[in-house]
Design a protein around this motif. Structure first.
Motif, PDB file in Angstrom:
ATOM      1  N   LEU A 218      44.029  82.088  72.003  1.00 45.75           N
ATOM      2  CA  LEU A 218      42.823  81.593  71.341  1.00 45.75           C
ATOM      3  C   LEU A 218      42.743  80.069  71.288  1.00 45.75           C
ATOM      4  O   LEU A 218      41.704  79.465  71.604  1.00 45.75           O
ATOM      5  CB  LEU A 218      42.748  82.174  69.929  1.00 45.75           C
ATOM      6  CG  LEU A 218      41.408  82.032  69.210  1.00 45.75           C
ATOM      7  CD1 LEU A 218      40.313  82.800  69.930  1.00 45.75           C
ATOM      8  CD2 LEU A 218      41.542  82.526  67.763  1.00 45.75           C
ATOM      9  N   GLU A 219      43.829  79.414  70.912  1.00 43.60           N
ATOM     10  CA  GLU A 219      43.812  77.945  70.792  1.00 43.60           C
ATOM     11  C   GLU A 219      43.599  77.287  72.157  1.00 43.60           C
ATOM     12  O   GLU A 219      42.815  76.323  72.276  1.00 43.60           O
ATOM     13  CB  GLU A 219      45.113  77.454  70.164  1.00 43.60           C
ATOM     14  CG  GLU A 219      45.218  77.787  68.684  1.00 43.60           C
ATOM     15  CD  GLU A 219      46.492  77.256  68.066  1.00 43.60           C
ATOM     16  OE1 GLU A 219      47.275  76.568  68.776  1.00 43.60           O
ATOM     17  OE2 GLU A 219      46.725  77.525  66.875  1.00 43.60           O
ATOM     18  N   LYS A 220      44.260  77.807  73.182  1.00 45.34           N
ATOM     19  CA  LYS A 220      44.079  77.254  74.530  1.00 45.34           C
ATOM     20  C   LYS A 220      42.633  77.412  74.982  1.00 45.34           C
ATOM     21  O   LYS A 220      42.053  76.489  75.573  1.00 45.34           O
ATOM     22  CB  LYS A 220      45.022  77.951  75.512  1.00 45.34           C
ATOM     23  CG  LYS A 220      44.925  77.411  76.938  1.00 45.34           C
ATOM     24  CD  LYS A 220      45.907  78.109  77.865  1.00 45.34           C
ATOM     25  CE  LYS A 220      45.792  77.563  79.283  1.00 45.34           C
ATOM     26  NZ  LYS A 220      46.738  78.245  80.206  1.00 45.34           N
ATOM     27  N   TRP A 221      42.065  78.567  74.722  1.00 44.44           N
ATOM     28  CA  TRP A 221      40.658  78.817  75.070  1.00 44.44           C
ATOM     29  C   TRP A 221      39.753  77.810  74.377  1.00 44.44           C
ATOM     30  O   TRP A 221      38.900  77.181  75.016  1.00 44.44           O
ATOM     31  CB  TRP A 221      40.305  80.247  74.674  1.00 44.44           C
ATOM     32  CG  TRP A 221      38.872  80.645  74.908  1.00 44.44           C
ATOM     33  CD1 TRP A 221      37.885  79.928  75.526  1.00 44.44           C
ATOM     34  CD2 TRP A 221      38.264  81.881  74.521  1.00 44.44           C
ATOM     35  NE1 TRP A 221      36.699  80.630  75.532  1.00 44.44           N
ATOM     36  CE2 TRP A 221      36.914  81.834  74.929  1.00 44.44           C
ATOM     37  CE3 TRP A 221      38.744  83.016  73.865  1.00 44.44           C
ATOM     38  CZ2 TRP A 221      36.033  82.893  74.684  1.00 44.44           C
ATOM     39  CZ3 TRP A 221      37.871  84.072  73.640  1.00 44.44           C
ATOM     40  CH2 TRP A 221      36.531  83.998  74.047  1.00 44.44           C
ATOM     41  N   PHE A 222      39.956  77.632  73.089  1.00 42.19           N
ATOM     42  CA  PHE A 222      39.108  76.726  72.307  1.00 42.19           C
ATOM     43  C   PHE A 222      39.199  75.290  72.816  1.00 42.19           C
ATOM     44  O   PHE A 222      38.183  74.616  73.010  1.00 42.19           O
ATOM     45  CB  PHE A 222      39.514  76.789  70.832  1.00 42.19           C
ATOM     46  CG  PHE A 222      38.725  75.870  69.945  1.00 42.19           C
ATOM     47  CD1 PHE A 222      37.429  76.189  69.567  1.00 42.19           C
ATOM     48  CD2 PHE A 222      39.279  74.683  69.495  1.00 42.19           C
ATOM     49  CE1 PHE A 222      36.700  75.337  68.747  1.00 42.19           C
ATOM     50  CE2 PHE A 222      38.560  73.823  68.673  1.00 42.19           C
ATOM     51  CZ  PHE A 222      37.264  74.153  68.306  1.00 42.19           C
ATOM     52  N   HIS A 223      40.418  74.820  73.071  1.00 36.99           N
ATOM     53  CA  HIS A 223      40.605  73.423  73.464  1.00 36.99           C
ATOM     54  C   HIS A 223      40.227  73.149  74.917  1.00 36.99           C
ATOM     55  O   HIS A 223      39.912  72.007  75.280  1.00 36.99           O
ATOM     56  CB  HIS A 223      42.047  72.989  73.208  1.00 36.99           C
ATOM     57  CG  HIS A 223      42.394  72.893  71.752  1.00 36.99           C
ATOM     58  ND1 HIS A 223      41.754  72.035  70.892  1.00 36.99           N
ATOM     59  CD2 HIS A 223      43.303  73.585  71.006  1.00 36.99           C
ATOM     60  CE1 HIS A 223      42.251  72.161  69.669  1.00 36.99           C
ATOM     61  NE2 HIS A 223      43.197  73.094  69.713  1.00 36.99           N
ATOM     62  N   SER A 224      40.257  74.166  75.768  1.00 35.04           N
ATOM     63  CA  SER A 224      39.931  73.965  77.180  1.00 35.04           C
ATOM     64  C   SER A 224      38.468  74.274  77.499  1.00 35.04           C
ATOM     65  O   SER A 224      37.996  73.984  78.603  1.00 35.04           O
ATOM     66  CB  SER A 224      40.834  74.837  78.057  1.00 35.04           C
ATOM     67  OG  SER A 224      40.602  76.215  77.793  1.00 35.04           O
ATOM     68  N   SER A 225      37.746  74.840  76.549  1.00 36.35           N
ATOM     69  CA  SER A 225      36.359  75.234  76.791  1.00 36.35           C
ATOM     70  C   SER A 225      35.453  74.019  76.989  1.00 36.35           C
ATOM     71  O   SER A 225      35.548  73.029  76.256  1.00 36.35           O
ATOM     72  CB  SER A 225      35.833  76.064  75.617  1.00 36.35           C
ATOM     73  OG  SER A 225      34.450  76.306  75.758  1.00 36.35           O
TER      74      SER A 225
END
Length: 329
Positions: A218-225
């Protein structure tokens, strides 16, 4: 040609609505939760590919399999056909309509003219029940209008579109089998089969493992979006409103378990129903948090969502483990 006296199945999920319409036409009238349960439909998938705008989150088994399971468990005759030829694809379903047989179609809903907010999704289903020189007449979900129509040209595009979950102009029909199944027995078989599949996912992106994978990612998705507002508000809509029946299909499964208990009086179903009432409420909360995260982009919400995802993963594992104890008599 319009099939006379066809009664549409009014449903919230596209495949159960389509298959339910075909079943009603041959005299089988079951609720949508019952169809979803008999289809052994509950699962979870977290899928992320470079070709996708953002990760896909789903709460059911793969497209087509739901109808295969429903017809297997109800001892019905299912015929599924595909063809790469657009001309043959149309003439085949046209001839079925001409003899009074409604047809299930697999489509990319982007091309369907009655969708107010079109998007590419090639795992959509509608039931064809008529046509004229310019239009196709379809049964779709309640939120799309139930009885709808689209141009023949748009239908051809929707049937032949390529991409994830797409098929080659897939269509299917359902006919009665030689025997009438015992519903008391079949709900047990279907629930136990669903539990077995859920508890032994083929890959880590699926079932309770997939829920945990989403939490970790989830955190990777949020920061890379590149567009977190679109990613997370759209995902929230897909989980709660876009044909899932709410709570990413957990509402439908919860209601199936209650029907199964009413039929069988088995306390395992009664307890599982209570468990999925709680699970469904958590998923509705997760969808709400996804939407708020997209709108506010407040990082502090990530921890709250992750905690809930880990919780529902454990709760679903426990509930499905209990259902393995169901006895088929």
């Amino acid at each position: 040609m319009i099939i006379p006296k066809l009664t549409p199945f009014v449903g919230v999920h596209c495949e159960t609505t389509t298959t339910g319409t075909l079943l009603k036409h041959i005299g089988i009238d079951l609720s949508e939760p019952m169809l979803f349960g008999l289809g052994e439909g509950l699962s979870f998938i977290f899928w992320n590919m470079k070709s996708m705008d953002f990760p896909f989150i789903g709460g059911r088994i793969k497209p087509d399999q739901l109808t295969i399971n429903i017809t297997k468990n109800l001892s019905l005759k299912l015929e599924i056909l595909e063809t790469a030829s657009k001309a043959k694809a149309w003439s085949s379903v046209q001839s079925l309509i001409d003899v009074g047989t409604p047809v299930g179609l697999k489509l990319d809903c982007f091309h369907l003219e009655y969708f107010s907010k079109p998007f590419h999704f090639a795992g959509h289903y509608s039931a064809l029940y008529g046509y004229d020189e310019s239009k196709a007449y379809l049964i779709d979900t309640k939120q799309q209008g139930t009885k709808v129509h689209t141009s023949l040209q748009s239908l051809a595009l929707a049937r032949s579109e390529k991409g994830p979950m797409a098929s080659k102009n897939l269509f299917y029909t359902i006919a009665l089998g030689k025997k009438t199944p015992d519903l008391t027995k079949m709900v047990r078989i279907a629930a136990k089969n669903n539990a077995k599949e859920y508890l032994h996912p083929p890959i880590a992106n699926v079932s309770y493992k997939g829920i945990k994978k989403l939490a970790f990612y989830l955190e990777k998705w949020f920061h890379s979006s590149t567009d977190p507002k679109k990613d997370f508000t759209t995902t929230a809509m897909l989980m709660e409103k876009a044909g899932t029946g709410g709570a990413i299909f957990r509402n439908l499964y919860r209601d199936f378990l209650l029907e199964a208990y009413t039929i069988t009086k088995d306390p395992i179903f009664q307890n599982a129903h209570k468990q999925f009432k709680e699970i469904a409420s958590h998923w509705t909360k997760i969808a709400s948090l996804f939407e708020t995260l997209g709108k506010t982009q407040e990082e502090r919400m990530l921890a709250q969502i992750k905690d809930l995802l880990f919780l529902v993963s454990d709760l679903e594992y426990e509930a499905m483990t209990e259902m393995l104890k169901l006895k088929v008599v």
